[in-house]
Design a protein around this motif. Structure first.
Motif, mmCIF file in Angstrom:
data_model
loop_
_atom_site.group_PDB
_atom_site.id
_atom_site.type_symbol
_atom_site.label_atom_id
_atom_site.label_comp_id
_atom_site.label_asym_id
_atom_site.label_seq_id
_atom_site.Cartn_x
_atom_site.Cartn_y
_atom_site.Cartn_z
ATOM 1 N N ILE A 113 22.591 41.610 30.130
ATOM 2 C CA ILE A 113 23.024 40.231 29.873
ATOM 3 C C ILE A 113 24.508 40.206 29.508
ATOM 4 O O ILE A 113 25.268 39.352 30.002
ATOM 5 N N THR A 114 24.946 41.169 28.692
ATOM 6 C CA THR A 114 26.371 41.262 28.340
ATOM 7 C C THR A 114 27.212 41.475 29.606
ATOM 8 O O THR A 114 28.264 40.840 29.778
ATOM 9 N N ALA A 115 26.742 42.343 30.494
ATOM 10 C CA ALA A 115 27.477 42.613 31.741
ATOM 11 C C ALA A 115 27.575 41.346 32.581
ATOM 12 O O ALA A 115 28.629 41.049 33.168
ATOM 13 N N LEU A 116 26.485 40.562 32.645
ATOM 14 C CA LEU A 116 26.507 39.302 33.395
ATOM 15 C C LEU A 116 27.507 38.322 32.782
ATOM 16 O O LEU A 116 28.232 37.627 33.496
ATOM 17 N N GLU A 117 27.551 38.289 31.441
ATOM 18 C CA GLU A 117 28.506 37.397 30.763
ATOM 19 C C GLU A 117 29.938 37.784 31.101
ATOM 20 O O GLU A 117 30.789 36.917 31.329
ATOM 21 N N GLU A 118 30.194 39.104 31.152
ATOM 22 C CA GLU A 118 31.545 39.569 31.495
ATOM 23 C C GLU A 118 31.890 39.210 32.935
ATOM 24 O O GLU A 118 33.005 38.774 33.225
ATOM 25 N N LEU A 119 30.918 39.364 33.837
ATOM 26 C CA LEU A 119 31.151 39.015 35.245
ATOM 27 C C LEU A 119 31.485 37.528 35.375
ATOM 28 O O LEU A 119 32.397 37.149 36.105
ATOM 29 N N LEU A 120 30.760 36.718 34.643
ATOM 30 C CA LEU A 120 30.984 35.266 34.700
ATOM 31 C C LEU A 120 32.372 34.918 34.161
ATOM 32 O O LEU A 120 33.072 34.066 34.721
ATOM 33 N N ALA A 121 32.775 35.614 33.092
ATOM 34 C CA ALA A 121 34.054 35.312 32.445
ATOM 35 C C ALA A 121 35.244 35.742 33.299
ATOM 36 O O ALA A 121 36.351 35.240 33.115
ATOM 37 N N THR A 122 35.014 36.674 34.240
ATOM 38 C CA THR A 122 36.151 37.189 35.016
ATOM 39 C C THR A 122 36.205 36.611 36.425
ATOM 40 O O THR A 122 36.797 37.189 37.317
ATOM 41 N N GLN A 123 35.557 35.477 36.640
ATOM 42 C CA GLN A 123 35.655 34.844 37.956
ATOM 43 C C GLN A 123 37.104 34.413 38.189
ATOM 44 O O GLN A 123 37.774 33.978 37.270
ATOM 45 N N PRO A 124 37.583 34.587 39.429
ATOM 46 C CA PRO A 124 38.986 34.270 39.700
ATOM 47 C C PRO A 124 39.223 32.762 39.703
ATOM 48 O O PRO A 124 38.309 32.001 40.013
ATOM 49 N N PRO A 125 40.434 32.338 39.352
ATOM 50 C CA PRO A 125 40.727 30.908 39.405
ATOM 51 C C PRO A 125 40.762 30.445 40.860
ATOM 52 O O PRO A 125 40.970 31.253 41.767
ATOM 53 N N GLU A 126 40.558 29.169 41.041
ATOM 54 C CA GLU A 126 40.600 28.616 42.391
ATOM 55 C C GLU A 126 42.051 28.629 42.878
ATOM 56 O O GLU A 126 42.976 28.691 42.070
ATOM 57 N N GLY A 127 42.225 28.583 44.187
ATOM 58 C CA GLY A 127 43.561 28.441 44.727
ATOM 59 C C GLY A 127 44.176 29.764 45.137
ATOM 60 O O GLY A 127 45.336 29.818 45.524
ATOM 61 N N GLN A 128 43.400 30.872 45.024
ATOM 62 C CA GLN A 128 43.890 32.134 45.574
ATOM 63 C C GLN A 128 43.923 31.988 47.086
ATOM 64 O O GLN A 128 43.014 31.435 47.675
#
Ligand SMILES: [Zn+2]
Length: 226
Positions: A113-128
């Motif tokens: 669950i912690t790993a999933l939270e980290e993955l969610l938090a590191t999503q790239p910003p839009e506009g790349q």
């Protein structure tokens, strides 16, 4: 001795055919080769620094996987998913992703669950400026992590089985303006339910996410839906 040389050659041949298969498949999955594109055996062999035989074997395997077909007067081309198979694909994805999220709510470890939270938090910003490629890569990692957190090998195997057809869907729906932040909210809802150990809510949130991706796909392809 000739026999020995033959034996020694065999693994090398197998390896180059497997390498050609992986490389060619990766090109289709990444969109480097798109539905309708011709597969040119000679050119590919030259690019990969291989003889034609392993490339031909790779093409044959990808034909069996349903990623390549033979078109009249064109030869081997990357297959395009027809609307009916696309609908079938999203329907099965909805069931599998929903089940995976529900099972993850029951069986995920605290570390998962912690790993999933980290993955969610590191999503790239839009506009790349990459057509959503980086977001799609991270999206795949997030869904894969939920699949693993479900702790059911048969489910993982079934999800893997869809990857060939998924590769034919074409450009990621995350390339659509505004889709990334909405998809991230949907991911957050799935993860929230998993963290709360609410299997029913996790299943429903994952299903809603796949239905939204399906609507985005229809919009991207045909300009319908929302
Ligand atoms: Zn997603």
């Amino acid at each position: 001795m000739p026999e020995q040389r033959t034996e020694a050659d065999r693994p090398a041949r197998t390896t180059s055919a497997a390498g050609a298969y992986e490389a060619l498949r990766a090109r289709i999955v990444s969109g480097g080769l798109k539905p309708g594109d011709r597969i040119r055996e000679v050119e590919l062999a030259q690019e990969m620094g291989l003889s034609r035989t392993p490339v031909r074997e790779a093409i044959k395997r990808l034909e069996q996987d349903g990623l390549i077909r033979h078109a009249p007067h064109k030869g081997a081309v990357v297959r395009a998913l027809d609307p009916q198979s696309m609908n079938e694909l999203y329907l099965v994805r909805e069931v599998l992703e929903g089940t995976a999220a529900g099972l993850a709510a029951q069986h995920a470890s605290t570390a998962e669950i912690t790993a999933l939270e980290e993955l969610l938090a590191t999503q790239p910003p839009e506009g790349q400026d990459d057509g959503g490629a980086e977001a799609a890569r991270r999206n795949a990692i997030f869904h894969d992590a939920i699949g693993h957190a479900a702790h059911n090998r048969h489910l993982l195997h079934a999800m893997d089985g869809l990857s060939g057809a998924m590769a034919l869907l074409g450009p990621t729906t995350l390339s659509m303006p505004g889709r990334i932040p909405v998809a991230m909210e949907e991911h957050a809802a799935i993860l929230h339910a998993i963290s709360a150990r609410d299997a029913g809510a996790a299943d429903a949130a994952a299903r809603a996410h796949i239905r939204a991706a399906h609507r985005a796909r229809l919009h991207l392809l045909y300009g319908i839906g929302g």
